[in-house]
Design a protein around this motif. Structure first.
Motif, PDB file in Angstrom:
ATOM      1  N   VAL A  84     -11.316  -6.951  13.329  1.00 14.94           N
ATOM      2  CA  VAL A  84     -12.704  -7.427  13.292  1.00 14.94           C
ATOM      3  C   VAL A  84     -13.233  -7.442  11.859  1.00 14.94           C
ATOM      4  N   VAL A  85     -13.075  -6.327  11.164  1.00  9.70           N
ATOM      5  CA  VAL A  85     -13.589  -6.246   9.789  1.00  9.70           C
ATOM      6  C   VAL A  85     -12.832  -7.207   8.872  1.00  9.70           C
ATOM      7  N   GLY A  86     -11.507  -7.221   8.981  1.00  8.55           N
ATOM      8  CA  GLY A  86     -10.713  -8.096   8.133  1.00  8.55           C
ATOM      9  C   GLY A  86     -11.025  -9.562   8.348  1.00  8.55           C
ATOM     10  N   THR A  87     -11.141  -9.972   9.616  1.00  9.02           N
ATOM     11  CA  THR A  87     -11.448 -11.368   9.913  1.00  9.02           C
ATOM     12  C   THR A  87     -12.831 -11.746   9.407  1.00  9.02           C
ATOM     13  N   PHE A  88     -13.800 -10.861   9.591  1.00  8.99           N
ATOM     14  CA  PHE A  88     -15.168 -11.140   9.127  1.00  8.99           C
ATOM     15  C   PHE A  88     -15.201 -11.326   7.612  1.00  8.99           C
ATOM     16  N   LEU A 129       2.865  -5.478  -5.708  1.00 11.71           N
ATOM     17  CA  LEU A 129       1.716  -5.361  -4.798  1.00 11.71           C
ATOM     18  C   LEU A 129       1.386  -3.907  -4.529  1.00 11.71           C
ATOM     19  N   PHE A 130       2.406  -3.109  -4.263  1.00 12.30           N
ATOM     20  CA  PHE A 130       2.171  -1.690  -3.997  1.00 12.30           C
ATOM     21  C   PHE A 130       1.583  -0.989  -5.225  1.00 12.30           C
ATOM     22  N   LEU A 131       2.081  -1.328  -6.419  1.00  6.29           N
ATOM     23  CA  LEU A 131       1.581  -0.696  -7.639  1.00  6.29           C
ATOM     24  C   LEU A 131       0.118  -1.057  -7.888  1.00  6.29           C
ATOM     25  N   VAL A 132      -0.237  -2.311  -7.615  1.00  5.53           N
ATOM     26  CA  VAL A 132      -1.638  -2.726  -7.788  1.00  5.53           C
ATOM     27  C   VAL A 132      -2.538  -1.979  -6.814  1.00  5.53           C
ATOM     28  N   VAL A 133      -2.121  -1.923  -5.560  1.00  2.00           N
ATOM     29  CA  VAL A 133      -2.924  -1.224  -4.554  1.00  2.00           C
ATOM     30  C   VAL A 133      -3.044   0.256  -4.892  1.00  2.00           C
ATOM     31  N   LEU A 138      -6.299   2.506  -3.305  1.00  2.00           N
ATOM     32  CA  LEU A 138      -6.514   2.065  -1.926  1.00  2.00           C
ATOM     33  C   LEU A 138      -5.457   2.573  -0.958  1.00  2.00           C
ATOM     34  N   VAL A 139      -4.385   3.182  -1.464  1.00  2.00           N
ATOM     35  CA  VAL A 139      -3.320   3.650  -0.592  1.00  2.00           C
ATOM     36  C   VAL A 139      -3.861   4.718   0.357  1.00  2.00           C
ATOM     37  N   GLY A 140      -3.553   4.563   1.631  1.00  2.00           N
ATOM     38  CA  GLY A 140      -4.010   5.513   2.636  1.00  2.00           C
ATOM     39  C   GLY A 140      -5.310   5.121   3.305  1.00  2.00           C
ATOM     40  N   SER A 141      -5.892   3.989   2.910  1.00  2.00           N
ATOM     41  CA  SER A 141      -7.155   3.546   3.513  1.00  2.00           C
ATOM     42  C   SER A 141      -6.974   2.156   4.120  1.00  2.00           C
ATOM     43  N   TYR A 142      -7.892   1.802   5.012  1.00  2.00           N
ATOM     44  CA  TYR A 142      -7.831   0.483   5.633  1.00  2.00           C
ATOM     45  C   TYR A 142      -8.109  -0.632   4.630  1.00  2.00           C
ATOM     46  N   SER A 143      -8.753  -0.308   3.519  1.00  2.00           N
ATOM     47  CA  SER A 143      -9.025  -1.322   2.499  1.00  2.00           C
ATOM     48  C   SER A 143      -7.735  -1.936   1.966  1.00  2.00           C
ATOM     49  N   ALA A 144      -6.659  -1.153   1.958  1.00  2.00           N
ATOM     50  CA  ALA A 144      -5.374  -1.663   1.473  1.00  2.00           C
ATOM     51  C   ALA A 144      -4.815  -2.751   2.378  1.00  2.00           C
ATOM     52  N   LEU A 145      -5.275  -2.798   3.626  1.00  2.00           N
ATOM     53  CA  LEU A 145      -4.801  -3.804   4.564  1.00  2.00           C
ATOM     54  C   LEU A 145      -5.660  -5.058   4.537  1.00  2.00           C
ATOM     55  N   LEU A 219      -0.262   2.942   4.596  1.00  2.00           N
ATOM     56  CA  LEU A 219      -0.864   4.024   5.374  1.00  2.00           C
ATOM     57  C   LEU A 219       0.112   5.185   5.509  1.00  2.00           C
ATOM     58  N   ASN A 220      -0.359   6.381   5.233  1.00  2.00           N
ATOM     59  CA  ASN A 220       0.484   7.566   5.354  1.00  2.00           C
ATOM     60  C   ASN A 220      -0.071   8.577   6.346  1.00  2.00           C
ATOM     61  N   ASP A 221      -1.129   8.201   7.065  1.00  2.00           N
ATOM     62  CA  ASP A 221      -1.730   9.065   8.075  1.00  2.00           C
ATOM     63  C   ASP A 221      -1.467   8.465   9.451  1.00  2.00           C
ATOM     64  N   TYR A 222      -0.761   9.207  10.300  1.00  2.00           N
ATOM     65  CA  TYR A 222      -0.397   8.695  11.621  1.00  2.00           C
ATOM     66  C   TYR A 222      -1.624   8.355  12.455  1.00  2.00           C
ATOM     67  N   ALA A 223      -2.715   9.058  12.220  1.00  2.00           N
ATOM     68  CA  ALA A 223      -3.938   8.807  12.990  1.00  2.00           C
ATOM     69  C   ALA A 223      -4.556   7.454  12.659  1.00  2.00           C
ATOM     70  N   LYS A 224      -4.168   6.857  11.514  1.00  7.14           N
ATOM     71  CA  LYS A 224      -4.721   5.572  11.105  1.00  7.14           C
ATOM     72  C   LYS A 224      -3.811   4.404  11.468  1.00  7.14           C
TER      73      LYS A 224
END
Length: 299
Positions: A84-88, A129-133, A138-145, A219-224
């Motif tokens: 939803v957030v990404g599409t918006f 891409l990973f180095l920029v993120v 942003l690593v570990g957050s939804y913003s990286a996606l 993402l490195n958190d299983y809950a995310k």
């Protein structure tokens, strides 16, 4: 001559209908098989008796993933949030950028168009891409996606072509009434571009919903974890147990199997992952036929 033309037309129609029926069967077969397995009893699944109709109707797989598995409901909500957030955000960035680039009087328009086209053919690769993120924190957050994928060059070019066909007179009338470029976009252009926006939103949403690799990288958190990444782990874990059993390490395979999701739960998870898109599609189907032709005609 008219008779021959009519006959050839009927033959062509018949061939087209036969091909379409075969395509529909090939498309529906795996879906119906997955649904049948997810509703079948473990004994029938193990014996390979399930084909297109459930045997030994059983809802235990759905009960497990919806009420006993704490990870799947959370992953489902994660996927909904990301989609939803990404599409918006994608729709906002794509429409605003496309509207600006559709104007020939935009300064440095050629440079920006070149900048848009290059990523369609050349990419920096996974490691850059990973180095920029990572550098952006942003690593570990939804913003990286979402942030690295704000605009799809393909859909941006399609929207630019669509906005170029938009009647200039309407925008000029809006400016005479005191609207700025942004005001004309929001009040005049977007309400008349529902089909185009809905179609692109559908493709963006499906892309987010089916995506798992960016989440695997960042993402490195299983809950995310989103639903697709959780489903990938379920499939890989069961594959690992099967491989151990085939290699003769039955004891370790049995130990692993006790902590792994069985095939019925695996397929039930697949069904759950399909349902949201099936629910959303009918509401935007009326825009889809018109929207797929956006940018294909010049006014």
């Amino acid at each position: 001559m008219v008779h021959d033309t009519s006959l050839s037309s009927r033959v062509l129609d018949a061939v087209i209908h036969i091909v379409m029926v075969l395509v529909i069967i090939a498309t529906l077969f795996p879906v119906l098989n997955v649904i049948a397995v997810s509703f079948s009893s473990p004994d029938n699944i193990a014996s390979g008796n399930v084909f297109l109709i459930p045997k030994g109707f059983n809802l235990s797989a759905y009960y497990t993933i919806l009420f006993e598995d704490v990870h799947l409901p959370k992953s489902f909500l994660n996927s909904v949030f990301i989609t939803v957030v990404g599409t918006f955000v994608n729709i906002i960035m794509t429409t605003v950028t496309a509207y600006a680039l559709s104007k020939k009087y935009l300064v440095f328009r050629g440079f920006f168009m070149t900048y848009v086209v290059i990523p369609m053919f050349f990419g920096g690769g996974i490691i850059p891409l990973f180095l920029v993120v990572k550098t952006l924190g942003l690593v570990g957050s939804y913003s990286a996606l979402i942030i690295p994928y704000l605009i799809s060059p393909w859909w941006l070019i399609i929207m630019i072509s669509f906005f170029r066909t938009f009647p200039v007179e309407l925008e000029e009338a809006a400016r005479i009434d005191g609207c700025s470029d942004l005001g004309a976009l929001i009040r005049i252009v977007l309400p008349l571009s529902t089909a185009a926006v809905a179609t692109i939103a559908l493709f963006y949403a499906v892309s987010y919903w089916n995506s798992f690799f960016p989440a695997l990288m960042f993402l490195n958190d299983y809950a995310k974890y989103p639903l697709q990444l959780l489903l990938r782990d379920i499939v890989l874990q069961n594959t690992l147990a099967d491989q151990l059993a085939s290699q003769g390490n039955a004891a370790l395979a049995n130990d692993l199997q006790t902590s792994l999701t069985p095939q019925s739960v695996q397929y039930a998870t697949l069904v759950v992952s399909i349902v949201p898109m099936l629910i959303v599609y009918p509401f935007i189907q009326k825009y889809f036929v018109k929207g797929v032709m956006i940018g294909s005609l010049k006014g």
